[in-house]
Write a protein that holds these residues in place. Structure first.
Motif, PDB file in Angstrom:
ATOM      1  N   THR A 185     -11.199   2.908  -3.738  1.00  0.00           N
ATOM      2  CA  THR A 185     -10.103   3.616  -4.412  1.00  0.00           C
ATOM      3  C   THR A 185     -10.516   5.031  -4.817  1.00  0.00           C
ATOM      4  O   THR A 185      -9.873   5.650  -5.665  1.00  0.00           O
ATOM      5  CB  THR A 185      -9.646   2.839  -5.668  1.00  0.00           C
ATOM      6  OG1 THR A 185     -10.746   2.724  -6.585  1.00  0.00           O
ATOM      7  CG2 THR A 185      -9.171   1.447  -5.290  1.00  0.00           C
ATOM      8  N   THR A 229      -2.004   3.855  -8.092  1.00  0.00           N
ATOM      9  CA  THR A 229      -2.145   3.410  -6.705  1.00  0.00           C
ATOM     10  C   THR A 229      -3.409   2.584  -6.522  1.00  0.00           C
ATOM     11  O   THR A 229      -3.407   1.583  -5.794  1.00  0.00           O
ATOM     12  CB  THR A 229      -2.168   4.628  -5.754  1.00  0.00           C
ATOM     13  OG1 THR A 229      -1.010   5.423  -5.976  1.00  0.00           O
ATOM     14  CG2 THR A 229      -2.200   4.172  -4.304  1.00  0.00           C
ATOM     15  N   VAL A 270      -3.674  -1.199  -4.974  1.00  0.00           N
ATOM     16  CA  VAL A 270      -4.549  -1.542  -3.849  1.00  0.00           C
ATOM     17  C   VAL A 270      -5.486  -2.686  -4.227  1.00  0.00           C
ATOM     18  O   VAL A 270      -5.667  -3.638  -3.461  1.00  0.00           O
ATOM     19  CB  VAL A 270      -5.352  -0.305  -3.397  1.00  0.00           C
ATOM     20  CG1 VAL A 270      -6.493  -0.710  -2.463  1.00  0.00           C
ATOM     21  CG2 VAL A 270      -4.441   0.687  -2.698  1.00  0.00           C
ATOM     22  N   LEU A 276      -7.747   7.715  -4.753  1.00  0.00           N
ATOM     23  CA  LEU A 276      -6.435   7.273  -5.208  1.00  0.00           C
ATOM     24  C   LEU A 276      -6.251   7.524  -6.702  1.00  0.00           C
ATOM     25  O   LEU A 276      -7.201   7.451  -7.480  1.00  0.00           O
ATOM     26  CB  LEU A 276      -6.261   5.770  -4.924  1.00  0.00           C
ATOM     27  CG  LEU A 276      -6.491   5.311  -3.482  1.00  0.00           C
ATOM     28  CD1 LEU A 276      -6.321   3.808  -3.385  1.00  0.00           C
ATOM     29  CD2 LEU A 276      -5.537   6.029  -2.531  1.00  0.00           C
ATOM     30  N   PHE A 309       0.814  -1.210   0.000  1.00  0.00           N
ATOM     31  CA  PHE A 309       0.000   0.000   0.000  1.00  0.00           C
ATOM     32  C   PHE A 309       0.856   1.273   0.000  1.00  0.00           C
ATOM     33  O   PHE A 309       0.328   2.376  -0.109  1.00  0.00           O
ATOM     34  CB  PHE A 309      -0.929   0.017   1.217  1.00  0.00           C
ATOM     35  CG  PHE A 309      -2.136  -0.869   1.073  1.00  0.00           C
ATOM     36  CD1 PHE A 309      -2.407  -1.536  -0.094  1.00  0.00           C
ATOM     37  CD2 PHE A 309      -3.014  -1.014   2.135  1.00  0.00           C
ATOM     38  CE1 PHE A 309      -3.524  -2.350  -0.217  1.00  0.00           C
ATOM     39  CE2 PHE A 309      -4.141  -1.815   2.028  1.00  0.00           C
ATOM     40  CZ  PHE A 309      -4.391  -2.491   0.839  1.00  0.00           C
ATOM     41  N   ARG A 353      -5.694   4.284   2.354  1.00  0.00           N
ATOM     42  CA  ARG A 353      -4.869   3.074   2.378  1.00  0.00           C
ATOM     43  C   ARG A 353      -4.647   2.576   3.800  1.00  0.00           C
ATOM     44  O   ARG A 353      -4.642   1.361   4.048  1.00  0.00           O
ATOM     45  CB  ARG A 353      -3.534   3.342   1.677  1.00  0.00           C
ATOM     46  CG  ARG A 353      -3.665   3.348   0.154  1.00  0.00           C
ATOM     47  CD  ARG A 353      -2.374   3.756  -0.520  1.00  0.00           C
ATOM     48  NE  ARG A 353      -2.213   5.204  -0.502  1.00  0.00           N
ATOM     49  CZ  ARG A 353      -1.060   5.823  -0.727  1.00  0.00           C
ATOM     50  NH1 ARG A 353       0.038   5.129  -0.944  1.00  0.00           N
ATOM     51  NH2 ARG A 353      -1.003   7.140  -0.708  1.00  0.00           N
TER      52      ARG A 353
END
Length: 215
Positions: free
Chosen positions: A161, A168, A172, A164, A121, A141
């Motif tokens: 998410t 990223t 995840v 994000l 993460f 995260r």
């Protein structure tokens, strides 16, 4: 193995949200529900994750009907030890550091913090920071890492998410999918992101009061 089964679920507030929803979630399976804002996605997640009793219908977790046969104390036990819920609002303890937030779950269920998840993460460098010093994506995260520390058999995620960037978010989701496979667990997520949803085993759209299969 069926971990979750919802039968003829209906719910409304001042207006109807959805009617006659049927869904099954098995071990090593991931299900995504998409839909416009206000379609009832988050409400459905709350119903399936013990937080809100439906107006009609049955919800079974691990083979047991949860709303007619469990007290609030028993439902709390299920949330604490058997399932994990990732909310859009992260509900982190703001006076704690990121690491202390994760340790709360670790101590509660007597499971060590998974260092591989921390690294995957990308939050190892912010563990000593207080929540108020973290960005929205970092908080998200940390929140997911805290939930995974409990090693839930079902992970419920509401826009996991949303804060994000694409790279990223992909990292995840890879962690979540590997977690599901490695632990005979299951993932139920709701999202606006159809591309993200299509990486799941099954995809449904909630619209016009109905849950419709897309794949």
């Amino acid at each position: 193995m069926t971990l979750l089964e919802a039968t003829n679920i209906s719910h409304s507030f001042d207006y109807p949200l959805f009617d006659d929803v049927n869904i099954k979630l098995h071990a090593q399976e991931s299900i995504a529900v998409v839909g416009v804002s206000g379609s009832g996605k988050s409400t459905l997640l709350h119903i399936l994750s013990t937080l809100l009793a439906p107006k009609q219908g049955s919800v079974k977790l691990f083979g047991q009907e949860i709303y007619t046969k469990n007290t609030q104390k028993q439902l709390l036990h299920i949330r604490r030890y058997k399932i994990g819920i990732v909310f859009q609002s992260h509900y982190l303890f703001k006076g704690f550091s990121a690491k202390e937030n994760i340790e709360v779950s670790s101590l509660l269920v007597n499971h060590p913090i998974d260092e591989e998840i921390i690294k995957a993460f990308g939050i190892e460098r912010v563990l000593e920071k207080r929540v108020t010093e973290l960005s929205g994506g970092e908080q998200q995260r940390v929140s997911i890492a805290r939930v995974l520390t409990k090693r839930p058999k079902i992970l419920f995620a509401d826009e996991p998410t949303g804060n994000l960037d694409k790279k990223t978010a992909g990292a995840v989701m890879d962690v979540l999918f590997h977690y599901v496979q490695d632990n005979d667990a299951a993932l139920f997520l709701v999202t606006h992101d159809l591309q993200l949803a299509q990486s799941c085993s099954k995809v449904y759209r909630l619209e016009d009061l109905r849950l419709k299969s897309l794949q």
